[in-house]
Write an enzyme that holds these catalytic residues in place. Structure first.
Site, mmCIF file in Angstrom:
data_model
loop_
_atom_site.group_PDB
_atom_site.id
_atom_site.type_symbol
_atom_site.label_atom_id
_atom_site.label_comp_id
_atom_site.label_asym_id
_atom_site.label_seq_id
_atom_site.Cartn_x
_atom_site.Cartn_y
_atom_site.Cartn_z
ATOM 1 N N CYS A 149 1.109 -4.249 -0.026
ATOM 2 C CA CYS A 149 0.211 -4.444 1.117
ATOM 3 C C CYS A 149 0.459 -3.565 2.337
ATOM 4 C CB CYS A 149 0.241 -5.900 1.528
ATOM 5 S SG CYS A 149 1.808 -6.449 2.197
ATOM 6 N N SER A 150 -0.619 -3.261 3.016
ATOM 7 C CA SER A 150 -0.647 -2.669 4.355
ATOM 8 C C SER A 150 -2.098 -2.566 4.786
ATOM 9 C CB SER A 150 0.006 -1.295 4.378
ATOM 10 O OG SER A 150 -0.879 -0.319 3.910
#
Length: 187
Positions: free
Chosen positions: A75-76
Site C-alpha cells: 500500500c501507498s
C-alpha cells in the site's frame, strides 16, 4: 579495556538505513523464489467488513491459494492507484488477479479499498500479524515514526507460485520500482 570495548561498539554500530540495506540484501526471497514455499503455513485475511468477517467465521486464505498466478502490491497513496489505473493492461497480459497485501487488519483494508474505489479491481489481503512479511524478511519496524510494524514497499510478478520479478523500494518513502507501470514492463 572499556574504551576499546566502547570503540568496538561504535565501529560495529550501523545506522537504521544501513541495517535495512544489509537486511534487504539478504531477504529470503528473490527472483526465481517460490513465494508459497517461503511462507508455507501463512494465511491472510481478505479485506472485508466486520459483518462479512462474522459471516465467514473470520476465515483466512492460505498463501498457497492466493499466489497461484498473482501479483502483489503493498500500500501507498500512489502504489494502489498505479495498479488500479492499469488493470485493463494487466488483464490484456493475461494476469488473473492483482493482489495487495498490507500489514493491517482486513477491516481497515476493506475501508481503504472502498475509499480508493479499488475493491473491484484489486484483491486486498490483511497480513494482520505481519507473519507473511516477516517470513519473507520484508517486515519493517516504523515505531520511531509512530507507525509500528509495517512492510517494505515492494511488488512481485508471481506466476504459478514462482516469483518472476521482484522489486523492493530502497526507502519507505520512495515509489520508484514497485509501481504498476514497472511491473507491467516486467511481465
Amino acid at each position: 579495556m572499556a574504551s576499546v570495548l566502547a570503540r568496538a561498539k561504535r565501529t560495529c554500530r550501523l545506522s537504521a538505513a544501513a541495517t535495512m540495506a544489509i537486511r534487504r540484501a539478504f531477504a529470503s526471497v528473490s527472483v526465481g523464489s517460490d513465494i508459497v514455499s517461503a511462507v508455507p503455513n501463512v494465511a491472510l485475511q481478505k479485506a472485508r467488513t466486520w459483518d462479512e468477517g462474522v459471516s465467514s467465521n473470520f476465515s483466512t486464505t492460505p498463501v498457497k491459494e492466493i499466489f497461484q498466478g498473482a501479483y502483489t502490491g503493498v500500500c501507498s497513496a500512489q502504489h494502489v492507484p498505479s495498479y488500479k489505473n492499469n488493470i485493463e493492461k494487466f488483464k490484456a497480459k493475461g494476469i488473473d488477479s492483482v493482489i495487495c497485501v498490507s500489514v493491517n487488519d482486513p477491516y481497515v483494508l476493506n475501508g481503504w479499498a472502498e475509499k480508493l474505489q479499488a475493491k473491484e479491481a484489486i484483491e486486498f489481503y490483511g497480513d494482520f500479524d505481519g507473519n507473511f512479511h516477516k517470513s519473507l524478511e520484508l517486515d519493517l519496524d516504523l515505531s520511531a515514526a509512530l507507525l509500528g510494524p509495517r512492510s517494505q514497499r515492494w511488488s512481485a510478478y508471481v506466476d504459478d507460485g514462482k516469483i518472476k520479478a521482484f522489486n523492493v523500494e530502497k526507502v519507505p518513502s520512495e515509489f520508484k520500482v514497485s509501481g504498476g507501470e514497472v511491473i507491467l514492463g516486467q511481465i
